[in-house]
Design a protein around this motif. Structure first.
Motif, PDB file in Angstrom:
ATOM      1  N   MET A 271       9.504   6.838   2.534  1.00  0.00           N
ATOM      2  CA  MET A 271       9.175   5.445   2.769  1.00  0.00           C
ATOM      3  C   MET A 271       8.300   4.872   1.657  1.00  0.00           C
ATOM      4  O   MET A 271       8.411   3.687   1.320  1.00  0.00           O
ATOM      5  N   GLY A 272       7.444   5.669   1.060  1.00  0.00           N
ATOM      6  CA  GLY A 272       6.649   5.182  -0.057  1.00  0.00           C
ATOM      7  C   GLY A 272       7.525   4.835  -1.245  1.00  0.00           C
ATOM      8  O   GLY A 272       7.340   3.801  -1.900  1.00  0.00           O
ATOM      9  N   TYR A 273       8.498   5.688  -1.512  1.00  0.00           N
ATOM     10  CA  TYR A 273       9.444   5.458  -2.608  1.00  0.00           C
ATOM     11  C   TYR A 273      10.261   4.204  -2.345  1.00  0.00           C
ATOM     12  O   TYR A 273      10.469   3.370  -3.233  1.00  0.00           O
ATOM     13  N   ALA A 274      10.732   4.035  -1.100  1.00  0.00           N
ATOM     14  CA  ALA A 274      11.517   2.860  -0.725  1.00  0.00           C
ATOM     15  C   ALA A 274      10.679   1.587  -0.802  1.00  0.00           C
ATOM     16  O   ALA A 274      11.178   0.528  -1.186  1.00  0.00           O
ATOM     17  N   SER A 275       9.403   1.675  -0.452  1.00  0.00           N
ATOM     18  CA  SER A 275       8.524   0.505  -0.543  1.00  0.00           C
ATOM     19  C   SER A 275       8.351   0.072  -1.988  1.00  0.00           C
ATOM     20  O   SER A 275       8.323  -1.131  -2.288  1.00  0.00           O
ATOM     21  N   ALA A 276       8.256   1.037  -2.905  1.00  0.00           N
ATOM     22  CA  ALA A 276       8.175   0.703  -4.328  1.00  0.00           C
ATOM     23  C   ALA A 276       9.451  -0.005  -4.784  1.00  0.00           C
ATOM     24  O   ALA A 276       9.404  -0.987  -5.535  1.00  0.00           O
ATOM     25  N   MET A 277      10.588   0.472  -4.312  1.00  0.00           N
ATOM     26  CA  MET A 277      11.858  -0.184  -4.633  1.00  0.00           C
ATOM     27  C   MET A 277      11.877  -1.614  -4.113  1.00  0.00           C
ATOM     28  O   MET A 277      12.364  -2.533  -4.790  1.00  0.00           O
ATOM     29  N   ALA A 278      11.364  -1.810  -2.910  1.00  0.00           N
ATOM     30  CA  ALA A 278      11.361  -3.148  -2.308  1.00  0.00           C
ATOM     31  C   ALA A 278      10.522  -4.116  -3.124  1.00  0.00           C
ATOM     32  O   ALA A 278      10.902  -5.279  -3.330  1.00  0.00           O
TER      33      ALA A 278
ATOM     34  N   TYR B  83       0.833  -1.210   0.000  1.00  0.00           N
ATOM     35  CA  TYR B  83       0.000   0.000   0.000  1.00  0.00           C
ATOM     36  C   TYR B  83       0.864   1.254   0.000  1.00  0.00           C
ATOM     37  O   TYR B  83       0.618   2.203  -0.764  1.00  0.00           O
ATOM     38  N   LEU B  84       1.902   1.273   0.832  1.00  0.00           N
ATOM     39  CA  LEU B  84       2.761   2.459   0.928  1.00  0.00           C
ATOM     40  C   LEU B  84       3.500   2.730  -0.371  1.00  0.00           C
ATOM     41  O   LEU B  84       3.868   3.874  -0.645  1.00  0.00           O
ATOM     42  N   SER B  85       3.738   1.687  -1.178  1.00  0.00           N
ATOM     43  CA  SER B  85       4.462   1.890  -2.435  1.00  0.00           C
ATOM     44  C   SER B  85       3.675   2.752  -3.413  1.00  0.00           C
ATOM     45  O   SER B  85       4.250   3.278  -4.378  1.00  0.00           O
ATOM     46  N   PHE B  86       2.377   2.914  -3.185  1.00  0.00           N
ATOM     47  CA  PHE B  86       1.541   3.761  -4.039  1.00  0.00           C
ATOM     48  C   PHE B  86       1.237   5.100  -3.371  1.00  0.00           C
ATOM     49  O   PHE B  86       0.331   5.811  -3.798  1.00  0.00           O
TER      50      PHE B  86
ATOM     51  N   GLY C 226      -0.630   6.857  -6.590  1.00  0.00           N
ATOM     52  CA  GLY C 226      -0.750   5.869  -7.658  1.00  0.00           C
ATOM     53  C   GLY C 226       0.597   5.300  -8.077  1.00  0.00           C
ATOM     54  O   GLY C 226       1.410   4.907  -7.231  1.00  0.00           O
ATOM     55  N   LEU C 227       0.858   5.296  -9.378  1.00  0.00           N
ATOM     56  CA  LEU C 227       2.082   4.705  -9.926  1.00  0.00           C
ATOM     57  C   LEU C 227       3.249   5.695  -9.988  1.00  0.00           C
ATOM     58  O   LEU C 227       4.273   5.392 -10.607  1.00  0.00           O
TER      59      LEU C 227
ATOM     60  N   ASN D 190       5.552   6.675  -7.895  1.00  0.00           N
ATOM     61  CA  ASN D 190       6.833   6.194  -7.377  1.00  0.00           C
ATOM     62  C   ASN D 190       7.517   5.257  -8.373  1.00  0.00           C
ATOM     63  O   ASN D 190       8.732   5.345  -8.609  1.00  0.00           O
ATOM     64  N   TYR D 191       6.757   4.370  -8.972  1.00  0.00           N
ATOM     65  CA  TYR D 191       7.323   3.410  -9.924  1.00  0.00           C
ATOM     66  C   TYR D 191       7.787   4.110 -11.200  1.00  0.00           C
ATOM     67  O   TYR D 191       8.847   3.780 -11.752  1.00  0.00           O
ATOM     68  N   LEU D 192       7.012   5.074 -11.681  1.00  0.00           N
ATOM     69  CA  LEU D 192       7.394   5.803 -12.890  1.00  0.00           C
ATOM     70  C   LEU D 192       8.630   6.659 -12.643  1.00  0.00           C
ATOM     71  O   LEU D 192       9.501   6.764 -13.517  1.00  0.00           O
ATOM     72  N   THR D 193       8.716   7.238 -11.467  1.00  0.00           N
ATOM     73  CA  THR D 193       9.882   8.060 -11.142  1.00  0.00           C
ATOM     74  C   THR D 193      11.152   7.224 -11.087  1.00  0.00           C
ATOM     75  O   THR D 193      12.218   7.661 -11.535  1.00  0.00           O
ATOM     76  N   LEU D 194      11.047   6.016 -10.565  1.00  0.00           N
ATOM     77  CA  LEU D 194      12.221   5.146 -10.451  1.00  0.00           C
ATOM     78  C   LEU D 194      12.873   4.907 -11.808  1.00  0.00           C
ATOM     79  O   LEU D 194      14.102   4.999 -11.941  1.00  0.00           O
TER      80      LEU D 194
END
Length: 298
Positions: free
Chosen positions: A265-272, A39-42, A55-56, A58-62
């Motif tokens: 932490m949301g950004y890090a959760s997406a990385m995880a 949940y935090l990854s979004f 939403g997405l 964090n993933y798009l930024t990565l």
């Protein structure tokens, strides 16, 4: 109560009662944190304010706006694809040597296993930092043969290799597993192949490796998973920066920097979660390819 459990209709519940502590533990300490991190990854979450749904983003930024993330992937992939094969080859070579029936096998086995027990500790990482420093033992030995090297841990070209050597040095765990597998190979196979004119090299290729292939598969998967999770050596050797010039910026280190350094932490959760997918893909590819080279006795 005893009357209820004496009824055959309720016997099925008894195993689940014994599993209740484990089920509670895996729910509280595993499933809930895993689903929370998903949940935090979004979200945009910084420990202070409430999570803000993005939403997405964090993933798009990565992948589109974070060059350091791509560098972390590159460094981690280099580490995994180089260190794991070297470690397995070194472990297998020593297992073959110890399988010759030398005296004091138990002592050698214990000594060689020690690096696997302490290799991931902070103390060993600090020691390794000194060993591969500008005036460390490695450079002193190389200096005796006329090779002048800079500080391994301070050079962008060699820093990653100092961590790779540390991984290879932790060969004890796969070595013990290889040795156990070698002990299970019947000598009849070697005697039969010898009568057919096979030398030691052919025996190794056509007898040892095929029979040992399930163990090679197991060791490869376990070491790949642990290598993707490597953190302490890169953190200590680079002093938490991933330097020099991001040459030791491991995936887990960059995740730590974002989550506990920048409080993203949301950004890090997406990385995880991306790391979980990467490890799952590597494991799946190895399992799929194993149909071609792993041989089982049946």
């Amino acid at each position: 109560m005893s009357t209820i459990f004496n009824s055959k209709r309720w016997l099925w519940i008894i195993p689940y009662l014994f599993l209740t502590p484990w089920l509670i533990g895996i729910l509280v300490f595993s499933m809930i944190p895993i689903l929370t991190s998903l949940y935090l990854s979004f979200t945009n979450y910084n420990f202070v304010s409430s999570p803000d749904w993005v939403g997405l983003k964090n993933y798009l930024t990565l992948f589109n706006q974070d060059p350091q993330y791509l560098q972390a992937i590159k460094v981690t992939f280099t580490y995994v694809l180089v260190a794991v094969p070297l470690e397995l080859m070194f472990a297998l070579a020593l297992a073959l040597l110890l399988n010759k029936g030398i005296r004091g096998l138990g002592v050698y086995r214990a000594l060689y296993y020690i690096p696997s027990l302490i290799g991931g500790s902070v103390a060993i990482a600090i020691l390794w930092q000194q060993v591969f420093g500008e005036h460390g033992i490695v450079n002193q030995v190389l200096g005796y043969v006329g090779i002048d090297m800079p500080s391994w841990v301070g050079s962008p070209d060699y820093a990653i290799w100092s961590i790779i050597f540390l991984k290879v040095w932790q060969f004890g765990s796969p070595m013990v597993i290889f040795l156990a597998g070698l002990k299970q190979i019947p000598q009849d196979y070697y005697e039969a192949s010898s009568l057919d004119g096979a030398g030691r090299v052919k025996q190794f290729i056509h007898v040892t490796l095929p029979i040992l292939s399930p163990i090679i598969l197991f060791n490869a998967i376990m070491q790949i998973i642990s290598s993707f999770q490597a953190f302490t050596p890169a953190y200590i050797i680079s002093n938490g920066t991933g330097g020099p010039v991001n040459s030791t910026l491991f995936y887990t280190l960059y995740l730590y920097q974002n989550g506990f350094g920048n409080f993203q932490m949301g950004y890090a959760s997406a990385m995880a979660w991306i790391l979980l997918i990467i490890v799952a893909c590597f494991t799946g590819i190895i399992f799929f390819a194993s149909k071609k080279w792993v041989h089982y006795e049946d």
